[in-house]
Scaffold this active site. Structure first.
Site, short mmCIF file in Angstrom:
data_model
loop_
_atom_site.label_atom_id
_atom_site.label_comp_id
_atom_site.label_asym_id
_atom_site.label_seq_id
_atom_site.Cartn_x
_atom_site.Cartn_y
_atom_site.Cartn_z
CB CYS A 1 -1.24 0.18 1.03
SG CYS A 1 -2.44 1.48 0.76
CG HIS B 1 -3.05 -3.92 4.11
ND1 HIS B 1 -2.33 -2.97 3.92
CD2 HIS B 1 -3.68 -2.83 3.16
CE1 HIS B 1 -2.55 -1.84 3.74
NE2 HIS B 1 -3.11 -1.43 3.19
CD GLU C 1 -0.80 -5.40 5.99
OE1 GLU C 1 -0.67 -6.09 4.63
OE2 GLU C 1 -0.81 -4.70 5.84
#
Lengths: 93, 239
Positions: free
Chosen positions: B87, B204, B206
């Site tokens: 990002c 994302h 994560e």
């Protein structure tokens, strides 16, 4: 050396759709401004530059645009003016 | 395997990345403040996490790109080190010139925070070796300026060189205009540098490493990195 008030306008490149500009243009048409078109939204950056001449002040700002103020992949920039600040004070009266 | 997670002023996915690689992968991780000028020698992979470095002032990533640590990040990448920009981290890598392109505001002008589908375009990379080509991953995006742009001629170069790693697609893996959340050229969600050791992606991973969060697809990416690291160690032991 003198100090110059310099202004830069950064806009999205002509070849790329400026979605903000298009949206604002539609809104202007909707409220009765059909005569307004090609609306483009940009950023205005104003600064004070110490330099020997207005040309030199512009040259510094051009470099600053190339390195940081504008991203050439998506943006164009224009140095709008470089005015000695004494003159600026006189203009403001 | 050890990850180095760079923290810029305004990073806000640093702890998410830390949690994902420690808890999800069982790897080690260390935070690196942006004022550091070197990368510790035991770091295998750098993560530039998401967030709003320097408040996104001027342009996303434009100021963070000049943070002291970025010279070391560039050296690390040029020496073949693995770098993952997520990002805002992707935006910073583009501004730094480690990846081509730049970001415009989302086509719909809205900040979008929701899961999207991504198609894996290659599985012979350090980032995707644990997942077959064509696999559809479900991973969230969260951005206002994720509309990736490069000149049409550069898009062709990226395609020819196999630099496009993830594309926005629908649940069936079809890359369609309707499945493009932000207007990115060629539905690009993630790209590699020419050498293949630097990846930037807007989604994302994560945030998709635990079933509780709705998806564990992000783990494919981190597992690939670990697998790549283990095979690299094995190779160096053999030679």
């Amino acid at each position: 050396m003198e100090r110059f008030r310099v202004a830069v306008v950064v806009t999205i490149r002509r070849s790329i759709a400026d979605v903000q500009g298009m949206t604002v243009e539609q809104a202007l048409h909707a409220i009765g401004f059909p005569m307004i078109e090609d609306v483009r939204i940009g950023k205005y950056v104003e600064m004070l530059v110490t330099a020997a001449s207005a040309e030199e002040a512009r040259a510094y700002v051009e470099q600053a645009c190339q390195q940081l103020l504008a991203n050439p992949v998506i943006e164009d920039y224009r140095v709008m003016f470089a005015v000695p600040i004494a003159t600026e004070a006189e203009q403001q009266g | 395997m050890k990850f180095g997670i760079v923290i810029f002023p305004g990073s806000n996915c640093d702890w998410d990345a830390y949690w994902a690689v420690r808890s999800g992968l069982g790897a080690q991780a260390e935070f690196l403040w942006h004022k550091e000028e070197t990368i510790p020698g035991d770091i295998d992979c750098l993560i530039l996490p998401g967030g709003f470095s320097y408040g996104d002032y001027l342009r996303s990533g434009a100021i963070a790109r000049f943070s002291p640590i970025m010279k070391a990040v560039v050296r690390f990448a040029q020496a073949g080190g693995l770098v993952l920009g997520i990002c805002n981290g992707f935006q910073i890598l583009c501004e730094a010139g480690l990846l081509p392109g730049a970001f415009l505001r989302n086509r719909g002008l809205r900040f979008i925070c929701r899961p999207v589908f991504l198609r894996v375009e290659r599985s012979d990379t350090p980032f995707t070796n644990a997942v077959p080509v064509g696999t559809v991953l479900r991973i969230p995006i969260a951005h206002g300026e994720g509309n990736y742009y490069v000149e049409p001629s550069v898009v062709r170069e990226l395609e020819d060189r196999g630099q496009i790693l993830f594309r926005y697609c629908d649940a069936a893996g079809q890359v369609t205009e309707a499945a493009n959340p932000n207007g990115s050229v060629a539905n690009i969600a993630g790209i590699l540098n020419r050498e293949g050791n630097v990846l930037g992606m807007m989604p994302h991973p994560e945030r998709a490493c635990e079933a509780l969060l709705g998806s564990t697809d992000g783990l494919y990416l981190f597992r690939s990195l670990q697998q790549y690291r283990m095979s690299a160690v094995a190779t160096s032991v053999v030679s």
